[in-house]
Enzyme design. Structure first.
Site, PDB file in Angstrom:
ATOM      1  N   THR A 187       0.871  -1.176   0.000  1.00  0.00           N
ATOM      2  CA  THR A 187       0.000   0.000   0.000  1.00  0.00           C
ATOM      3  C   THR A 187       0.906   1.223   0.000  1.00  0.00           C
ATOM      4  OG1 THR A 187      -1.837  -1.071   1.126  1.00  0.00           O
ATOM      5  CG2 THR A 187      -1.603   1.287   1.503  1.00  0.00           C
ATOM      6  N   ARG A 215     -14.999  -5.788  -0.056  1.00  0.00           N
ATOM      7  CA  ARG A 215     -14.370  -5.440   1.233  1.00  0.00           C
ATOM      8  C   ARG A 215     -13.619  -4.105   1.097  1.00  0.00           C
ATOM      9  NH1 ARG A 215      -8.839  -4.378   2.805  1.00  0.00           N
ATOM     10  NH2 ARG A 215      -8.717  -4.684   5.040  1.00  0.00           N
ATOM     11  N   VAL A 216     -13.778  -3.236   2.080  1.00  0.00           N
ATOM     12  CA  VAL A 216     -13.066  -1.956   2.095  1.00  0.00           C
ATOM     13  C   VAL A 216     -12.251  -1.866   3.372  1.00  0.00           C
ATOM     14  CG1 VAL A 216     -13.324   0.557   2.114  1.00  0.00           C
ATOM     15  CG2 VAL A 216     -14.839  -0.825   0.686  1.00  0.00           C
ATOM     16  N   GLY A 217     -11.000  -1.481   3.252  1.00  0.00           N
ATOM     17  CA  GLY A 217     -10.128  -1.346   4.417  1.00  0.00           C
ATOM     18  C   GLY A 217     -10.077   0.083   4.937  1.00  0.00           C
ATOM     19  N   ASP A 218      -9.020   0.402   5.648  1.00  0.00           N
ATOM     20  CA  ASP A 218      -8.883   1.705   6.306  1.00  0.00           C
ATOM     21  C   ASP A 218      -8.458   2.830   5.363  1.00  0.00           C
ATOM     22  OD1 ASP A 218      -6.418   0.204   6.112  1.00  0.00           O
ATOM     23  OD2 ASP A 218      -5.480   1.815   7.253  1.00  0.00           O
ATOM     24  N   THR A 237      -0.819   2.053   6.900  1.00  0.00           N
ATOM     25  CA  THR A 237      -0.806   0.802   6.139  1.00  0.00           C
ATOM     26  C   THR A 237      -0.834  -0.363   7.119  1.00  0.00           C
ATOM     27  OG1 THR A 237       0.571  -0.657   4.775  1.00  0.00           O
ATOM     28  CG2 THR A 237       1.719   1.089   5.962  1.00  0.00           C
ATOM     29  N   GLY A 238      -1.542  -1.424   6.758  1.00  0.00           N
ATOM     30  CA  GLY A 238      -1.581  -2.586   7.640  1.00  0.00           C
ATOM     31  C   GLY A 238      -2.932  -3.263   7.610  1.00  0.00           C
ATOM     32  N   GLY A 240      -6.335  -3.482   7.744  1.00  0.00           N
ATOM     33  CA  GLY A 240      -7.318  -2.408   7.668  1.00  0.00           C
ATOM     34  C   GLY A 240      -8.398  -2.459   8.730  1.00  0.00           C
TER      35      GLY A 240
HETATM   36  N1  ASP Z   1      -4.476  -1.132   4.921  1.00  0.00           N
HETATM   37  C1  ASP Z   1      -4.768  -1.792   3.669  1.00  0.00           C
HETATM   38  C2  ASP Z   1      -6.128  -2.422   3.728  1.00  0.00           C
HETATM   39  O1  ASP Z   1      -6.513  -2.915   4.769  1.00  0.00           O
HETATM   40  C3  ASP Z   1      -3.771  -2.840   3.297  1.00  0.00           C
HETATM   41  C4  ASP Z   1      -2.308  -2.519   3.521  1.00  0.00           C
HETATM   42  O2  ASP Z   1      -1.961  -1.467   4.025  1.00  0.00           O
HETATM   43  O3  ASP Z   1      -1.463  -3.373   3.160  1.00  0.00           O
HETATM   44  O4  ASP Z   1      -6.802  -2.481   2.734  1.00  0.00           O
END
Ligand code: ASP
Length: 315
Positions: A187, A215-218, A237-238, A240
């Site tokens: 990301t 699906r939607v992340g952060d 990043t991480g 979500g």
């Molecule tokens: N944070 C992102 C998500 O959850 C993924 C990532 O940062 O690797 O979609």
């Protein structure tokens, strides 16, 4: 300290994750992509451009940089092999924000986020968001454009590993390089401070490998994965789901507003992610020019440039 002395600053990240074999093999390409993004933002700021334009430009370049980064072309794939992209952009001076989720055709999701920022809305999703981008003249691509061989191989390997998971655990096999989750990171995000002392943050992603479509992340959620106000700009990043539940970016900013140091605020926000069983990292840039880039994962490629100094890349 005069404003000119503390800015401009550009901080970028290329996703929190494990130091995979692929990353070791392609270290040079990673550096080239991150360096190009830093230089792009730097050019904008040196020409007197805004933090918002600089952050957008850095992220757009990382979206185009195919295989190393999980955004735009080369995004992580959903469980059905499709690509769904999300991005967000926030301007610190007035907290204007724009975000998109579930894009399938727009070449640069961060440019679509900018369109939303310049509109009365904050978050637009799915086919309607692609149509909005298309109507505004943003380049549209066939869905296949975004799918790379490297990501297809990772998706297949992840599925194979998940199937073998129970057996591998029985025999005590160690972790594999290609797991699901944010393991391969990628990301992308940027936090910028311009010569006028204003901040902006931008983040873009293909989400988590193997995620169900929809699906939607952060990343596109203002206050979770992306935030900028007059004091601090944050790009996360991480995992979500944990970042959303911890409200990481806004939590960090709130702590700073209450007088907590930037470093301590970032530490506490990530501690909250860890308490929810998540991992990840972030870049947080203060209007004073102070920068922190902590992460709970093995690696988080990142870069920084400050006026009058040489750019630095760490991966
Ligand atoms: N944070 C992102 C998500 O959850 C993924 C990532 O940062 O690797 O979609």
């Amino acid at each position: 300290v005069t404003l000119a002395a503390r800015g401009p600053v550009v901080a970028i990240h290329g996703g929190a994750g494990t130091r995979t074999q692929a990353m070791r093999e392609h270290k040079k390409e990673w550096h080239v992509s991150l360096r190009a993004a830093l230089d792009r933002a730097r050019t904008v700021l040196e020409a007197g451009g805004t933090a918002l334009d600089a952050a957008q430009a850095a992220v757009a370049l990382m979206e185009d940089g195919a295989d190393q980064l999980n955004a735009g072309r080369g995004s992580a794939l959903c469980s059905d092999g499709s690509v769904e992209m999300s991005a967000a952009l926030m301007r610190g001076s007035d907290r204007a924000a724009g975000a998109v989720a579930g894009l399938r055709r727009t070449r640069n999701p961060i440019a679509a986020a900018r369109l939303v920022l310049d509109s009365p809305q904050v978050l637009m999703v799915g086919a309607s968001a692609d149509e909005l981008a298309s109507a505004a003249g943003l380049e549209q691509c066939e869905p296949g454009y975004f799918v790379t061989e490297a990501q297809l191989a990772r998706l297949r390997a992840g599925v194979a590993r998940d199937r073998a998971g129970a057996r591998a655990a029985d025999v005590g096999a160690g972790p594999v390089d290609v797991g699901a989750g944010p393991a391969d990171g990628g990301t992308v995000g940027a936090a910028c401070l311009d010569a006028d002392g204003w901040l902006a943050a931008a983040t873009s992603t293909g989400g988590l490998r193997g995620q169900p479509p929809g699906r939607v992340g952060d990343t596109p959620l203002i206050g979770a994965g992306t935030w900028a106000d007059a004091t601090v700009a944050v790009s996360c990043t991480g995992d979500g789901e944990a970042f959303i539940r911890a409200g990481v970016a806004r939590q960090l900013a709130g702590l700073v507003r209450c007088g907590v140091t930037l470093e301590e605020a970032a530490r506490r926000a990530l501690e909250d992610v860890a308490a929810l069983g998540g991992a990840g990292g972030l870049v947080a840039l203060h209007a004073s020019g102070e920068l922190v880039a902590p992460f709970l994962t093995e690696a988080m490629p990142r870069g920084v440039w400050r006026a009058g100094q040489a750019p630095q890349i760490v991966s």
